[in-house]
Design a protein around this motif. Sequence first.
Motif, PDB file in Angstrom:
ATOM      1  N   GLY A   1       0.836  -1.203   0.000  1.00  0.00           N
ATOM      2  CA  GLY A   1       0.000   0.000   0.000  1.00  0.00           C
ATOM      3  C   GLY A   1       0.873   1.256   0.000  1.00  0.00           C
ATOM      4  O   GLY A   1       1.936   1.268   0.613  1.00  0.00           O
ATOM      5  N   LEU A   2       0.447   2.283  -0.720  1.00  0.00           N
ATOM      6  CA  LEU A   2       1.165   3.567  -0.706  1.00  0.00           C
ATOM      7  C   LEU A   2       0.152   4.694  -0.502  1.00  0.00           C
ATOM      8  O   LEU A   2      -1.006   4.578  -0.925  1.00  0.00           O
ATOM      9  N   ARG A   3       0.632   5.795   0.109  1.00  0.00           N
ATOM     10  CA  ARG A   3      -0.228   6.949   0.333  1.00  0.00           C
ATOM     11  C   ARG A   3       0.385   8.183  -0.311  1.00  0.00           C
ATOM     12  O   ARG A   3       1.603   8.234  -0.494  1.00  0.00           O
ATOM     13  N   ASP A   4      -0.449   9.172  -0.611  1.00  0.00           N
ATOM     14  CA  ASP A   4       0.109  10.413  -1.148  1.00  0.00           C
ATOM     15  C   ASP A   4       0.439  11.371   0.003  1.00  0.00           C
ATOM     16  O   ASP A   4       0.321  10.997   1.179  1.00  0.00           O
ATOM     17  N   GLU A   5       0.821  12.592  -0.347  1.00  0.00           N
ATOM     18  CA  GLU A   5       1.244  13.536   0.699  1.00  0.00           C
ATOM     19  C   GLU A   5       0.117  13.831   1.692  1.00  0.00           C
ATOM     20  O   GLU A   5       0.361  14.155   2.843  1.00  0.00           O
TER      21      GLU A   5
END
Length: 758
Positions: free
Chosen positions: A96-100
């Motif tokens: 999983g990745l998240r933005d700023e």
Amino acid sequence: MANRQDGLAEALDTEQRTVSWLYGRLDAARERAREALREVYARGGAAGTRQARVEREVLAAEQARRLAQLDAVERGLCFGRIDDADGNTTYIGRIGLRDEQHESVLIDWRAPAARPFYVATAADPGGLVRRRHLHLKDRVVVGIDDEVFDLEGMSEGDRRTLVGEAALLAALRRGRTGRMSDVVATIQAEQDRVIRSALQGALVVQGGPGTGKTVAALHRAAYLLYTHRDTLERRGVLVVGPNPMFLRYISQVLPALGETQVVMTTVGGMFPGVTAAVADKPAQALVKGDLRMAALLAEALRRRQRVPDGDLVIELDGLRLRVPHGTCLRLRDRARAVRLPHNMARKLYVTELLKELARAEARALEESLHIEELDIPDEPELSEPLDLEGDLDELDIELASRRLWGEPEVRAAVEELWPELTPQRFVAELLSSPEELEAAAPAGLSWRALVRPLESPWTVGDVPLLDEAAELLGEDDSAQRVAARREREEQAGEERYAAEVLQVTGVAEQGILERADVLAERHADDGIGMTTADRAAADRTWAYGHVIVDEAQELSPMAWRMVMRRVPAKSLTVVGDLAQTGSAAGARSWGEVLDPYLEGRWRVERLEVNYRTPVEIMRVAADVLRSFAPDEEPPESVREGESEPRALRLPVEALPGVVDEELAAIGEGRLGVLTPDARHARVSALFPGSGLEAPVAVLTVGQAKGLEFDAVVVVDPAGILEQSPMGGQDLYVAVTRATRRLTVVYEDKLPSVLSRLA
Ligand SMILES: Nc1ncnc2c1ncn2[C@@H]1O[C@H](COP(=O)(O)OP(=O)(O)OP(=O)(O)O)[C@@H](O)[C@H]1O
């Protein structure tokens, strides 16, 4: 046509922009982890207070792990996208990745939100209008496959850019590399059910060859670690495979899924300190694997708790210490009655015996002095009859006991009556003693098959016996228990401290770290740098949070007993195919092996589609299967092969020619030459430099269990059929290892089960 091309170009372009952006997020996350690591190292070396050291270790290890995880997902970071009827789009990836803004931009394949990607079908799309597979080469989107569930529900633009070719078949066409790869992009709905099945209880995954049992089990390990990280990080996950070759074959799957915390072993590797690679002959395997061996071992151990034929007599410095036979009997029975393991009950036995010997010594001394009665009128107490034994108080006995324990003669007597035993010594001595085996064997057990010389190497079938022996003997762990208590006390302090570290540094907020107690445990003073997996692998009594047994049909009842000890919570995934049982001691039904421990509390999932073996080869396999299991249905193949399987009558020496021909036909892929055990050495000699990583591997059928090759050459099928009572099963395993081409080479007569190839 032009429209389709334009649509594809447009779709590739759109997806490339998203994928490039996601890789940008990955690079940023790596940079953050690297920066954090640099910062930790900048704080200094091994100097500083213990707390400062723990803090550095905690942070450095976590950041290093995070970095390794981020590096491992580089290949195929994002492989899918789902669009629902409300116009929402979700990208699915290895992590999983998240933005700023902390919005989720890539969903981990194991998260509940990713599930529709795997389970949507035309009949039950679960709210999806489209599933899209993305094919990446390095960071470039090179292909797209669409499955549309609701054309009406899609926007005009999306309809224009529809692209389709079954992603699964594309994945299956890839050449083999000698190592299993993950299938995270193409998990099928029936496999997804297995992977996401609840942690609790035992799940049996039964399926024919090539149905993806192994691959599903490994993805399940990754899924469980993701979903139940708290429990499983602390207790660990154990994967038991059939042989070291297989472990090497599957070794890359879990790291590629971002998991490195799993212990992988074979039955032969489950007793720390012993490496058993030699397989037993069928007759030995059968007896060693029989549950009655547990009773045999228990009885044989009781027989090592002896009573002398008459009185116990020890000559010491001219004195004859005599403990009457009846007392010896009483001491032994009392020590047995405490129901402690042998080596622990021995402490009690020795203490009591030494007291008896101290009294015996006093008696002997009394006799030796030859003082019968003194009659001194003025000293009345001296005229009492001498009673040295009666005069001994507790302290005297204690002191005398200690002194006696230092005497070699006393030690030798104890060694004879109640020896201190290691599992290795006990089992080795037992198996080399026909008298003891006969005396201890339950009626009907063919104990004669077990007899062997004392110095024989350990076999796979010995390991469950050693484990059983270790249980019966018990370890002297009193010192360890005191140390453990002290450690627990210290740990409470460390947990508080680790929690503070997380808070102060803000690392917890980045979603990198887990609970403070898990951290503190991992970094307790004696185990800095040791992971749960390291500790678990070294500890025979470790209780795992979950155990996965692959090729589970091969385990004997005694091996199951050992496996079940490792997982007291009975949270298991049992993966296998009863039609492939090769070991004489292996399973005939799942109930037979599991019910003794789970009493029916296990569930079965069946996998019925064969992703490996093409239809043409599977027809041959079906003939073999029918010959020993007429009621079994082989799994259905999903694809057509490129050539008809064939049989060649040739001398073994002509094999290199056949192998060259096959290698030319498969190009980049791998080829397996599978032989009966007896021919392995001779055939291997024809292929110097062969091996799992080389283009050609020469293996026995046992070694090839669970593996696969683009092309397979089966040598001497009659020899495979005849080598054991499970020869039919072995031949079935051999012919189902091929993903593209199968050749059978025989010298004399082709067995009738292969007549289709004549
Ligand atoms: N969903 C999938 N997508 C792509 N490939 C798959 C999928 N499922 C299985 N495969 C491939 O099929 C092959 C067989 O899988 P696997 O080795 O797990 O089967 P198995 O049931 O354990 O076989 P066996 O009992 O013969 O050892 C592997 O190459 C695997 O990668």
